[in-house]
Design an enzyme around this catalytic site. Structure first.
Site, PDB file in Angstrom:
ATOM      1  N   LEU A  58       0.867  -1.172   0.000  1.00  8.52           N
ATOM      2  CA  LEU A  58       0.000   0.000   0.000  1.00  8.52           C
ATOM      3  C   LEU A  58       0.905   1.223   0.000  1.00  8.52           C
ATOM      4  O   LEU A  58       2.000   1.192   0.581  1.00  8.52           O
ATOM      5  CB  LEU A  58      -0.902   0.031   1.242  1.00  8.52           C
ATOM      6  CG  LEU A  58      -1.929  -1.095   1.412  1.00  8.52           C
ATOM      7  CD1 LEU A  58      -2.659  -0.935   2.745  1.00  8.52           C
ATOM      8  CD2 LEU A  58      -2.929  -1.099   0.268  1.00  8.52           C
ATOM      9  N   ASP A  59       0.452   2.313  -0.622  1.00  4.13           N
ATOM     10  CA  ASP A  59       1.224   3.549  -0.574  1.00  4.13           C
ATOM     11  C   ASP A  59       1.452   3.956   0.878  1.00  4.13           C
ATOM     12  O   ASP A  59       0.652   3.643   1.762  1.00  4.13           O
ATOM     13  CB  ASP A  59       0.485   4.677  -1.300  1.00  4.13           C
ATOM     14  CG  ASP A  59       0.453   4.485  -2.808  1.00  4.13           C
ATOM     15  OD1 ASP A  59       1.208   3.629  -3.314  1.00  4.13           O
ATOM     16  OD2 ASP A  59      -0.335   5.191  -3.468  1.00  4.13           O
ATOM     17  N   ARG A  60       2.520   4.678   1.097  1.00  6.65           N
ATOM     18  CA  ARG A  60       2.883   5.098   2.459  1.00  6.65           C
ATOM     19  C   ARG A  60       1.741   5.826   3.155  1.00  6.65           C
ATOM     20  O   ARG A  60       1.477   5.622   4.338  1.00  6.65           O
ATOM     21  CB  ARG A  60       4.132   5.981   2.395  1.00  6.65           C
ATOM     22  CG  ARG A  60       4.711   6.367   3.746  1.00  6.65           C
ATOM     23  CD  ARG A  60       6.036   7.078   3.554  1.00  6.65           C
ATOM     24  NE  ARG A  60       6.682   7.366   4.822  1.00  6.65           N
ATOM     25  CZ  ARG A  60       7.918   7.817   4.933  1.00  6.65           C
ATOM     26  NH1 ARG A  60       8.642   8.026   3.846  1.00  6.65           N
ATOM     27  NH2 ARG A  60       8.446   8.060   6.119  1.00  6.65           N
TER      28      ARG A  60
END
Length: 328
Positions: free
Chosen positions: A146-148
């Site tokens: 998942l994106d940060r």
């Protein structure tokens, strides 16, 4: 030459040589790569010293010899934590990554916004490093990212073979991922499917359309995003609460499609929209194949569906839109 010998245990079978050594020692990656290039890392086979490459794979009982000189002696052994310290560290990791589902093969954790999945430039802590800091979790493997700034459900495999099976499932699009996003503004259509291919430039993802150059169109990868507006209203500015399902897994797919095709960036997206401290993008539900520790599919329960609770940062959004979702 002084050297240390590493014996490969059965559970590590199939790992790349460089990854196995990094897991077993504290050698910095740049130093390990240098040793590999200099042919200083070898396999001992019936008295013969055979050169190893980083992308070779280890097998049970394999003996790997690493030089121990003044540059490496002090870092060949990871400092061992006492049982009490391990317990404290485990409790800390479980607080940062609470499990919302677990069985003998995998677990689904709640990733908080702001925590990167893997290390990189400017990343001090990540999901990988947190799991690796606890003996019990050290062999667990991420099977997607998942994106940060994105919160929500993140799948972690407990065995190498389960990781192989789950990674293949993500690659083959046998996984259903649903998100909830807060968008700036209101889309022209209340629901739809976006098919624009995406091109990652190294720093940003570009949604490609017919007006793009032939080079851009040929380099872009197919991407499909389904969305449906759940509620519109005001959260500082006009906004839309949207459910999103991605049928592909391109980098920044939701963020790029919403900002560049719908004209409504995810609220708080500093890369594709306006600056804000919180990115309102949450992986709310994931359905994955139920695999056994040996990587085979479970015949009794072929799939697992897990819902992820919303973080507390979403409560003001729900209050403003008069929605009865509950943040935890």
């Amino acid at each position: 030459m002084n050297a240390k010998t590493l014996k490969v245990p059965a559970h590590a079978a199939g790992l790349r040589v460089d990854r196995f050594i990094c897991k077993e020692t504290s050698i910095p990656a740049n130093l390990l790569f240098k040793l590999l290039r200099k042919r200083a890392v070898v396999r001992i086979d019936q008295g013969k010293r055979l050169r190893l490459h980083g992308n070779d794979h280890v097998f049970p009982g394999m003996s790997i010899e690493i030089p121990t000189n003044l540059a490496t002696t002090k870092i060949l052994h990871k400092p061992a934590l006492s049982p009490e310290s391990q317990l404290v560290q485990k409790q800390f990791v479980q607080q940062q990554l609470p499990a919302i589902f677990a069985n003998e093969s995998l677990m689904v954790v709640q990733k908080p916004a702001g925590l990167a999945c893997q290390g990189g430039t400017g990343v001090k802590y990540s999901v990988d490093t947190l799991l690796g800091s606890v003996n019990e979790f050290a062999d667990y493997k991420l099977v997607h990212r998942l994106d940060r700034g994105t919160s929500g459900a993140l799948v972690v495999a407990k065995s190498r073979l389960a990781a192989v099976a789950l990674t293949r499932a993500f690659h083959n699009h046998d996984v259903t991922k649903k998100y909830i996003a807060l968008l700036e503004g209101i889309p022209q259509y209340m629901q739809g499917t976006i098919h624009n291919p995406l091109l990652y430039t190294g720093s940003k993802t570009i949604a490609v359309d017919a007006s793009a150059s032939e080079q851009a169109r040929s380099a872009a990868k197919g991407a499909t995003t389904k969305y449906k507006v759940l509620k519109t209203g005001m959260f500082k500015t006009p906004c839309s609460l949207v459910s999103v399902e991605i049928l592909t897994g391109r980098k920044h797919q939701i963020r790029a499609h919403c900002a560049q095709i719908l004209g409504c960036p995810v609220y708080g997206d500093t890369k594709y929209g306006s600056a804000n401290s919180t990115l309102y993008l949450h992986c709310s539900e994931i359905t994955i194949p139920n695999v056994l520790p040996d990587g085979n599919a479970s015949l009794d329960h072929p799939t697992i569906a897990v819902k992820s609770p919303f973080p507390k940062t979403w409560q003001p959004v729900f209050d403003s839109l008069n929605i009865n979702f509950t943040a935890q």
